[in-house]
Design a protein around this motif. Structure first.
Motif, PDB file in Angstrom:
ATOM      1  N   SER A  22       0.840  -1.193   0.000  1.00 48.81           N
ATOM      2  CA  SER A  22       0.000   0.000   0.000  1.00 48.81           C
ATOM      3  C   SER A  22       0.873   1.239   0.000  1.00 48.81           C
ATOM      4  O   SER A  22       2.048   1.188   0.307  1.00 48.81           O
ATOM      5  N   THR A  23       0.254   2.330  -0.363  1.00 52.81           N
ATOM      6  CA  THR A  23       0.938   3.613  -0.312  1.00 52.81           C
ATOM      7  C   THR A  23       0.442   4.361   0.899  1.00 52.81           C
ATOM      8  O   THR A  23      -0.551   3.994   1.519  1.00 52.81           O
ATOM      9  N   LYS A  24       1.129   5.432   1.212  1.00 46.95           N
ATOM     10  CA  LYS A  24       0.668   6.273   2.300  1.00 46.95           C
ATOM     11  C   LYS A  24      -0.667   6.880   1.895  1.00 46.95           C
ATOM     12  O   LYS A  24      -0.836   7.326   0.780  1.00 46.95           O
ATOM     13  N   SER A  25      -1.601   6.892   2.801  1.00 47.60           N
ATOM     14  CA  SER A  25      -2.908   7.448   2.498  1.00 47.60           C
ATOM     15  C   SER A  25      -2.801   8.942   2.282  1.00 47.60           C
ATOM     16  O   SER A  25      -2.039   9.636   2.939  1.00 47.60           O
ATOM     17  N   SER A  26      -3.595   9.442   1.347  1.00 43.28           N
ATOM     18  CA  SER A  26      -3.608  10.872   1.060  1.00 43.28           C
ATOM     19  C   SER A  26      -4.743  11.563   1.787  1.00 43.28           C
ATOM     20  O   SER A  26      -5.265  12.551   1.326  1.00 43.28           O
ATOM     21  N   SER A  27      -5.154  11.016   2.933  1.00 37.36           N
ATOM     22  CA  SER A  27      -6.267  11.597   3.665  1.00 37.36           C
ATOM     23  C   SER A  27      -5.853  12.808   4.486  1.00 37.36           C
ATOM     24  O   SER A  27      -6.664  13.397   5.161  1.00 37.36           O
ATOM     25  N   LYS A  28      -4.594  13.192   4.426  1.00 37.09           N
ATOM     26  CA  LYS A  28      -4.121  14.379   5.124  1.00 37.09           C
ATOM     27  C   LYS A  28      -4.723  15.611   4.462  1.00 37.09           C
ATOM     28  O   LYS A  28      -5.030  15.594   3.278  1.00 37.09           O
ATOM     29  N   PRO A  29      -4.874  16.692   5.200  1.00 32.36           N
ATOM     30  CA  PRO A  29      -5.380  17.919   4.587  1.00 32.36           C
ATOM     31  C   PRO A  29      -4.437  18.390   3.471  1.00 32.36           C
ATOM     32  O   PRO A  29      -3.224  18.266   3.574  1.00 32.36           O
ATOM     33  N   ILE A  30      -5.014  18.911   2.409  1.00 29.87           N
ATOM     34  CA  ILE A  30      -4.236  19.404   1.281  1.00 29.87           C
ATOM     35  C   ILE A  30      -3.881  20.862   1.557  1.00 29.87           C
ATOM     36  O   ILE A  30      -4.768  21.678   1.797  1.00 29.87           O
ATOM     37  N   HIS A  48      -8.254   6.407  -3.856  1.00 29.39           N
ATOM     38  CA  HIS A  48      -7.677   5.150  -4.351  1.00 29.39           C
ATOM     39  C   HIS A  48      -6.231   5.001  -3.853  1.00 29.39           C
ATOM     40  O   HIS A  48      -5.302   4.938  -4.658  1.00 29.39           O
ATOM     41  N   PRO A  49      -6.034   4.933  -2.545  1.00 27.49           N
ATOM     42  CA  PRO A  49      -4.661   4.944  -2.017  1.00 27.49           C
ATOM     43  C   PRO A  49      -3.809   3.739  -2.414  1.00 27.49           C
ATOM     44  O   PRO A  49      -2.590   3.835  -2.445  1.00 27.49           O
ATOM     45  N   ASP A  50      -4.421   2.611  -2.756  1.00 32.48           N
ATOM     46  CA  ASP A  50      -3.649   1.418  -3.110  1.00 32.48           C
ATOM     47  C   ASP A  50      -3.457   1.245  -4.612  1.00 32.48           C
ATOM     48  O   ASP A  50      -2.891   0.252  -5.052  1.00 32.48           O
ATOM     49  N   ALA A  51      -3.945   2.204  -5.400  1.00 34.03           N
ATOM     50  CA  ALA A  51      -3.814   2.124  -6.858  1.00 34.03           C
ATOM     51  C   ALA A  51      -2.604   2.926  -7.319  1.00 34.03           C
ATOM     52  O   ALA A  51      -2.244   3.934  -6.711  1.00 34.03           O
ATOM     53  N   LEU A  52      -2.004   2.465  -8.388  1.00 37.12           N
ATOM     54  CA  LEU A  52      -0.933   3.222  -9.039  1.00 37.12           C
ATOM     55  C   LEU A  52      -1.644   4.167 -10.000  1.00 37.12           C
ATOM     56  O   LEU A  52      -2.216   3.732 -10.999  1.00 37.12           O
ATOM     57  N   LEU A  53      -1.663   5.450  -9.676  1.00 39.61           N
ATOM     58  CA  LEU A  53      -2.477   6.424 -10.394  1.00 39.61           C
ATOM     59  C   LEU A  53      -1.723   7.049 -11.558  1.00 39.61           C
ATOM     60  O   LEU A  53      -0.683   7.678 -11.368  1.00 39.61           O
ATOM     61  N   PHE A  54      -2.247   6.839 -12.770  1.00 43.08           N
ATOM     62  CA  PHE A  54      -1.750   7.525 -13.965  1.00 43.08           C
ATOM     63  C   PHE A  54      -2.619   8.767 -14.111  1.00 43.08           C
ATOM     64  O   PHE A  54      -3.807   8.663 -14.372  1.00 43.08           O
ATOM     65  N   PHE A  55      -2.032   9.945 -13.957  1.00 50.60           N
ATOM     66  CA  PHE A  55      -2.775  11.198 -13.959  1.00 50.60           C
ATOM     67  C   PHE A  55      -2.447  11.971 -15.231  1.00 50.60           C
ATOM     68  O   PHE A  55      -1.288  12.288 -15.487  1.00 50.60           O
ATOM     69  N   GLN A  56      -3.471  12.274 -16.038  1.00 50.39           N
ATOM     70  CA  GLN A  56      -3.221  12.925 -17.319  1.00 50.39           C
ATOM     71  C   GLN A  56      -2.870  14.392 -17.141  1.00 50.39           C
ATOM     72  O   GLN A  56      -3.590  15.163 -16.532  1.00 50.39           O
ATOM     73  N   MET A  57      -1.691  14.736 -17.686  1.00 48.70           N
ATOM     74  CA  MET A  57      -1.211  16.114 -17.713  1.00 48.70           C
ATOM     75  C   MET A  57      -0.797  16.381 -19.160  1.00 48.70           C
ATOM     76  O   MET A  57       0.274  15.927 -19.592  1.00 48.70           O
ATOM     77  N   ASP A  59      -0.158  15.740 -22.755  1.00 50.55           N
ATOM     78  CA  ASP A  59       0.011  14.545 -23.586  1.00 50.55           C
ATOM     79  C   ASP A  59       0.669  13.386 -22.849  1.00 50.55           C
ATOM     80  O   ASP A  59       1.159  12.449 -23.473  1.00 50.55           O
ATOM     81  N   PHE A  60       0.721  13.445 -21.525  1.00 48.64           N
ATOM     82  CA  PHE A  60       1.367  12.406 -20.727  1.00 48.64           C
ATOM     83  C   PHE A  60       0.458  11.929 -19.610  1.00 48.64           C
ATOM     84  O   PHE A  60      -0.401  12.657 -19.128  1.00 48.64           O
ATOM     85  N   PHE A  61       0.683  10.692 -19.183  1.00 48.11           N
ATOM     86  CA  PHE A  61       0.139  10.186 -17.932  1.00 48.11           C
ATOM     87  C   PHE A  61       1.292  10.255 -16.947  1.00 48.11           C
ATOM     88  O   PHE A  61       2.340   9.623 -17.150  1.00 48.11           O
ATOM     89  N   GLU A  62       1.121  11.028 -15.897  1.00 52.32           N
ATOM     90  CA  GLU A  62       2.165  11.236 -14.892  1.00 52.32           C
ATOM     91  C   GLU A  62       1.833  10.461 -13.622  1.00 52.32           C
ATOM     92  O   GLU A  62       0.668  10.240 -13.300  1.00 52.32           O
ATOM     93  N   MET A  63       2.872  10.085 -12.898  1.00 54.58           N
ATOM     94  CA  MET A  63       2.751   9.495 -11.569  1.00 54.58           C
ATOM     95  C   MET A  63       3.555  10.382 -10.621  1.00 54.58           C
ATOM     96  O   MET A  63       4.615  10.892 -10.996  1.00 54.58           O
ATOM     97  N   PHE A  64       3.047  10.563  -9.409  1.00 52.92           N
ATOM     98  CA  PHE A  64       3.696  11.432  -8.430  1.00 52.92           C
ATOM     99  C   PHE A  64       3.906  10.700  -7.108  1.00 52.92           C
ATOM    100  O   PHE A  64       3.266   9.698  -6.825  1.00 52.92           O
ATOM    101  N   PHE A  65       4.789  11.262  -6.285  1.00 57.17           N
ATOM    102  CA  PHE A  65       5.079  10.768  -4.932  1.00 57.17           C
ATOM    103  C   PHE A  65       5.484   9.294  -4.967  1.00 57.17           C
ATOM    104  O   PHE A  65       6.310   8.908  -5.769  1.00 57.17           O
ATOM    105  N   ASP A  66       4.899   8.469  -4.072  1.00 64.04           N
ATOM    106  CA  ASP A  66       5.254   7.049  -3.990  1.00 64.04           C
ATOM    107  C   ASP A  66       4.928   6.306  -5.286  1.00 64.04           C
ATOM    108  O   ASP A  66       5.632   5.374  -5.660  1.00 64.04           O
ATOM    109  N   ASP A  67       3.865   6.730  -5.974  1.00 62.09           N
ATOM    110  CA  ASP A  67       3.526   6.090  -7.247  1.00 62.09           C
ATOM    111  C   ASP A  67       4.662   6.265  -8.250  1.00 62.09           C
ATOM    112  O   ASP A  67       4.959   5.353  -9.026  1.00 62.09           O
ATOM    113  N   ALA A  68       5.299   7.421  -8.251  1.00 64.93           N
ATOM    114  CA  ALA A  68       6.424   7.665  -9.160  1.00 64.93           C
ATOM    115  C   ALA A  68       7.607   6.774  -8.802  1.00 64.93           C
ATOM    116  O   ALA A  68       8.303   6.275  -9.687  1.00 64.93           O
TER     117      ALA A  68
END
Length: 108
Positions: A22-30, A48-57, A59-68
Motif C-alpha cells: 500500500s501507499t501512504k494514504s492521502s487523507s491528510k489535509p491538502i 484510491h490509495p492502493d492504486a498506481l495512479l496515472f494522472f493525465q497532464m 500529452d502524458f500520464f504522470e505518476m507522483f510521490f510514492d507512485d512515481a
C-alpha cells in the motif's frame, strides 16, 4: 499545464491498476498553496490509495510521490521531480506519453 477536463482515475479495462502493498494514504489535509492540478491528483489518490495512479497532464500520464517511485522502478522510467511540496521537499514524478500508455500498463 492544466489537467485535461476528462479525468482518468486509473488506467486499465478492469478497474484500477493496483500495486503490491500500500501507499501512504492521502487523507491528510491538502495545503492551501497546492496547485489545482496537484490538488486534483491528491483528491483522487485519497480515494484510491492502493492504486498506481496515472494522472493525465497534457500529452502524458504522470505518476507522483510514492507512485512515481514504484512506477519508475517497475516500468524502468526516469524518476525526476516537478515542484516542491508545502515543506519544500521535491515531489517525485515520472510519466509516459499517452500514445504509449497501453504498452506500459500491460507491463504492470
Amino acid at each position: 499545464m492544466s489537467p485535461s477536463t476528462k479525468t482518468t482515475e486509473a488506467l486499465g479495462s478492469s478497474g484500477p491498476i493496483t500495486k503490491n502493498g500500500s501507499t501512504k494514504s492521502s487523507s491528510k489535509p491538502i495545503p492551501d498553496k497546492t496547485s489545482p492540478a496537484m490538488r486534483q491528483f491528491l483528491e483522487i489518490k485519497g480515494r484510491h490509495p492502493d492504486a498506481l495512479l496515472f494522472f493525465q497532464m497534457g500529452d502524458f500520464f504522470e505518476m507522483f510521490f510514492d507512485d512515481a517511485l514504484v512506477g519508475s522502478k517497475v516500468l524502468e522510467l526516469t524518476l525526476t521531480s516537478r515542484q516542491k511540496d508545502a515543506n519544500g521537499n521535491p515531489i517525485s514524478m515520472c510519466g509516459v506519453p499517452i500514445h504509449a500508455a497501453d504498452t506500459y500498463s500491460t507491463r504492470l
